[in-house]
Enzyme design. Sequence first.
Site, PDB file in Angstrom:
ATOM      1  N   SER A 144      36.217  37.033  45.630  1.00 53.28           N
ATOM      2  CA  SER A 144      36.876  37.389  44.398  1.00 53.28           C
ATOM      3  C   SER A 144      37.084  35.752  43.865  1.00 53.28           C
ATOM      4  CB  SER A 144      38.137  37.931  44.818  1.00 53.28           C
ATOM      5  OG  SER A 144      39.167  37.970  43.894  1.00 53.28           O
ATOM      6  N   TYR A 156      46.888  39.510  49.419  1.00 56.54           N
ATOM      7  CA  TYR A 156      45.639  39.744  48.717  1.00 56.54           C
ATOM      8  C   TYR A 156      44.802  38.460  48.664  1.00 56.54           C
ATOM      9  CZ  TYR A 156      41.421  40.697  45.848  1.00 56.54           C
ATOM     10  OH  TYR A 156      40.335  41.020  45.568  1.00 56.54           O
TER      11      TYR A 156
END
Length: 261
Positions: A144, A156
């Site tokens: 990501s 996250y």
Amino acid sequence: MRWLENKVVFITGAGEGIGKVVVKRFLEEGAAGIVAFDLVEERLAALQAAHEDRLVTVCGDVRNLEDNQKAVELAVSRFCRLDVFVGNAGVRDGRKRLEDMGEKELNQGFDDVFGVNVKGYLIGAAAAREELIKNKGCIVLTLSTSSFYIGSGPIYTASKHAALGLMRALAHELAPDVRVNGVAPSGTPTSFADAESLLEPGADRTPARTGGPNSNILKRQTEPEDHAASYVLLASDQSAVMTGSVINSDAGRGVSVASQR
């Protein structure tokens, strides 16, 4: 030329979003067989109906070693080999800030996000390792922009930084037999869900949709299809000298971050 001719692939998070598109693209590129792994049976049933001849499914939890082993065994029994493992399943953290986290978020929420985003990749790689070594195969992990930059909550973001470190460590450990690389998409509208333990009681469970034309310097809506070619390249022999590398399919996120410093 089809880039994945005769390759057999095991992919997690295959039922929706980027995973679903990657399955379709891999089959178009000649993959001999795909084991599609997902937590939601309905998604897998739809995928099976759309790609009946070269696809089999496993409904399971990426955090469970036996479920991953079942997927690898199915690849070998049905297609006689395994060439590629794509670790793609993931969950988000609801963008929870540290100041808003209580005991549940700090404990169960952390375990849920790291369990899927990091442990799930590690267990999938462990389950696939021997077959990949036999066939000089490869691993592709979905990373990501949060593997490099800050753009979500701390749980996250930390999990995606950890996934980047895991990719590099596996690339080093499994060389020269298995190549390990990653794709780092930018915010893309998918059904990418938040971990249940990080949602408030009664909260809307509909996955938030991220991305949009104003979220990147190319001023375009980034879709799952925009990332599929990166997975094809890294899963193919065309990337034979690439390992420990990341393709940033991020519509210029790194450039925009650098320009703000």
